[in-house]
Design a protein around this motif. Structure first.
Motif, PDB file in Angstrom:
ATOM      1  N   MET A 109       0.844  -1.202   0.000  1.00  0.00           N
ATOM      2  CA  MET A 109       0.000   0.000   0.000  1.00  0.00           C
ATOM      3  C   MET A 109       0.880   1.252   0.000  1.00  0.00           C
ATOM      4  N   PRO A 110       1.089   1.880  -1.156  1.00  0.00           N
ATOM      5  CA  PRO A 110       1.962   3.053  -1.253  1.00  0.00           C
ATOM      6  C   PRO A 110       1.249   4.350  -0.882  1.00  0.00           C
ATOM      7  N   ASP A 111       2.049   5.377  -0.635  1.00  0.00           N
ATOM      8  CA  ASP A 111       1.556   6.725  -0.365  1.00  0.00           C
ATOM      9  C   ASP A 111       1.517   7.493  -1.679  1.00  0.00           C
ATOM     10  N   GLY A 112       0.312   7.904  -2.087  1.00  0.00           N
ATOM     11  CA  GLY A 112       0.172   8.590  -3.370  1.00  0.00           C
ATOM     12  C   GLY A 112      -0.292  10.023  -3.284  1.00  0.00           C
ATOM     13  N   ASP A 113      -0.263  10.610  -2.055  1.00  0.00           N
ATOM     14  CA  ASP A 113      -0.668  12.007  -1.880  1.00  0.00           C
ATOM     15  C   ASP A 113      -2.063  12.222  -2.493  1.00  0.00           C
ATOM     16  N   ASN A 114      -2.257  13.381  -3.129  1.00  0.00           N
ATOM     17  CA  ASN A 114      -3.474  13.624  -3.918  1.00  0.00           C
ATOM     18  C   ASN A 114      -3.113  13.636  -5.399  1.00  0.00           C
ATOM     19  N   GLY A 115      -2.201  12.736  -5.768  1.00  0.00           N
ATOM     20  CA  GLY A 115      -1.599  12.781  -7.094  1.00  0.00           C
ATOM     21  C   GLY A 115      -2.386  12.127  -8.203  1.00  0.00           C
ATOM     22  N   TRP A 116      -3.497  11.479  -7.874  1.00  0.00           N
ATOM     23  CA  TRP A 116      -4.352  10.825  -8.862  1.00  0.00           C
ATOM     24  C   TRP A 116      -3.648   9.717  -9.627  1.00  0.00           C
ATOM     25  N   TRP A 117      -2.527   9.230  -9.086  1.00  0.00           N
ATOM     26  CA  TRP A 117      -1.848   8.059  -9.633  1.00  0.00           C
ATOM     27  C   TRP A 117      -1.582   8.213 -11.127  1.00  0.00           C
ATOM     28  N   THR A 118      -1.229   9.421 -11.542  1.00  0.00           N
ATOM     29  CA  THR A 118      -0.950   9.693 -12.943  1.00  0.00           C
ATOM     30  C   THR A 118       0.219  10.664 -13.046  1.00  0.00           C
ATOM     31  N   THR A 119       0.796  10.816 -14.223  1.00  0.00           N
ATOM     32  CA  THR A 119       1.781  11.855 -14.463  1.00  0.00           C
ATOM     33  C   THR A 119       1.054  13.160 -14.734  1.00  0.00           C
ATOM     34  N   TRP A 120       1.362  14.167 -13.951  1.00  0.00           N
ATOM     35  CA  TRP A 120       0.621  15.417 -14.040  1.00  0.00           C
ATOM     36  C   TRP A 120       0.822  16.105 -15.381  1.00  0.00           C
ATOM     37  N   ASN A 121      -0.170  16.906 -15.734  1.00  0.00           N
ATOM     38  CA  ASN A 121      -0.149  17.592 -17.010  1.00  0.00           C
ATOM     39  C   ASN A 121       0.881  18.715 -17.057  1.00  0.00           C
ATOM     40  N   GLY A 122       1.233  19.288 -15.905  1.00  0.00           N
ATOM     41  CA  GLY A 122       2.199  20.376 -15.858  1.00  0.00           C
ATOM     42  C   GLY A 122       3.192  20.185 -14.734  1.00  0.00           C
ATOM     43  N   LEU A 123       4.156  21.089 -14.650  1.00  0.00           N
ATOM     44  CA  LEU A 123       5.158  21.021 -13.608  1.00  0.00           C
ATOM     45  C   LEU A 123       4.561  21.397 -12.250  1.00  0.00           C
TER      46      LEU A 123
END
Length: 338
Positions: A109-123
């Motif tokens: 069970m990893p920690d994914g913050d509020n990152g939506w488990w994806t590569t973000w669209n911007g920096l």
């Protein structure tokens, strides 16, 4: 072929017993162990905590060097790596299921913050993230590179295989999650079928840009749905999820469509790649019910096999805790030797 889960009574009973921890004949069964590890993520550029459930026989099978399949469980938005243990009763549920005959697995069970488990669209605006008040530690929450899918596919998988006695093959590896984690599980397995052979989603955000199209009616007079096309429509479709989704998905329909789970599965089919085994469930009182039905209907039209179920419940831990056994049993059937 679309199938519907038929083991509700057994699984729900097991979840109930696991939550109380006093089920007759199960309470005295060997228990697994839960531990927290810290790992470096090259994809995110920070160190992350990882909670791991090791099945009952793991400690006693050291001499035999027995190896175990792995399931990765992703948390929902505003969650953390301990949610499936503390709020989902995963350890107790696993112990109960194993005691009644389900094959053993390692659960990560990893920690994914509020990152939506994806590569973000911007920096990432790292300075702004560090200034914002929050309960989480900024040193681990504020990441230089928001590549949360690569983090799971590469870093979490590699660390797990190096730190534990795993069967390090895609055939013995699955991924699952709830809410944001349900989106992550389906989108990641569609992006990386070489890493995972099965995925499960509880109440997932499985068509993020979906909105009602008041200008279009079905033959029965019902309002049809479509994907948002403009920034304003995307904001309306996302509703309260907009503040978390916009940094990750962007603010234009092209970037959102590139992350849509059904479209990602379509890309697999276009490459003649067989999609992994998929399980989806959602509560009948969940606001995401139409979204999950739309995902189901799209996979049916694509002739992609899917196990789909709807049960009474809302978008909360009471529902996910009650139906965790379904996804665990589905996954175990896919990734353990027959």
């Amino acid at each position: 072929m679309l199938t519907v889960s038929r083991f509700l009574c057994t699984a729900a009973a097991l979840a109930c017993c696991a939550g109380r921890g006093h089920a007759q004949g199960v309470a005295s069964a060997p228990a697994g162990t839960v531990q927290t590890q810290t790992m470096w993520s090259q994809a995110l550029g920070v160190r992350k905590d990882l909670v791991v459930y090791l099945p009952p026989s793991y400690a006693t099978s050291i001499a035999s060097r027995r190896r175990y399949p792995v399931a990765v469980y992703l948390h929902s938005v505003w969650g953390g790596e301990r949610d499936w243990i503390d709020r989902g009763a995963l350890a107790a549920t696993m112990d109960s299921l194993i005691a009644t005959g389900m094959p053993e697995m390692i659960i990560v069970m990893p920690d994914g913050d509020n990152g939506w488990w994806t590569t973000w669209n911007g920096l990432v605006d790292l300075a702004a993230c560090r200034r914002a008040p929050r309960q989480e530690n900024a040193d681990t929450f504020c990441v230089p590179w928001a590549k949360y899918d690569d983090y799971v596919i590469h870093d979490v998988v590699a660390f797990t295989d190096s730190a534990f006695r795993t069967v390090a093959t895609r055939e013995s590896r699955a991924i699952a999650g709830a809410g944001m984690g349900g989106y992550g599980a389906i989108s990641i397995v569609a992006r990386a079928p070489e890493a995972f052979s099965a995925a499960a989603s509880h109440s997932g955000v499985l068509r993020p840009a979906m909105m009602a199209d008041s200008s279009a009616l079905s033959t029965t007079g019902a309002v049809l749905v479509r994907d948002a096309r403009t920034r304003e429509e995307l904001r309306a479709a996302a509703g309260p999820r907009w503040e978390q989704l916009a940094p990750a998905f962007g603010t234009d329909s092209v970037s959102w469509m590139g992350r849509d789970p059904a479209r990602l599965i379509e890309r697999l089919l276009a490459r003649a790649v067989q999609p992994p085994a998929i399980f989806v469930d959602v509560g009948t009182g969940d606001s995401l019910l139409p979204m999950n039905r739309a995902f189901r209907d799209r996979l049916v039209s694509l002739r992609v096999p899917l196990r789909y179920a709807e049960w009474t419940g809302r978008h909360d831990w009471a529902y996910w805790r009650a139906h965790l056994p379904e996804s665990l049993q589905f996954i175990a059937a896919q990734i353990t030797p027959r």
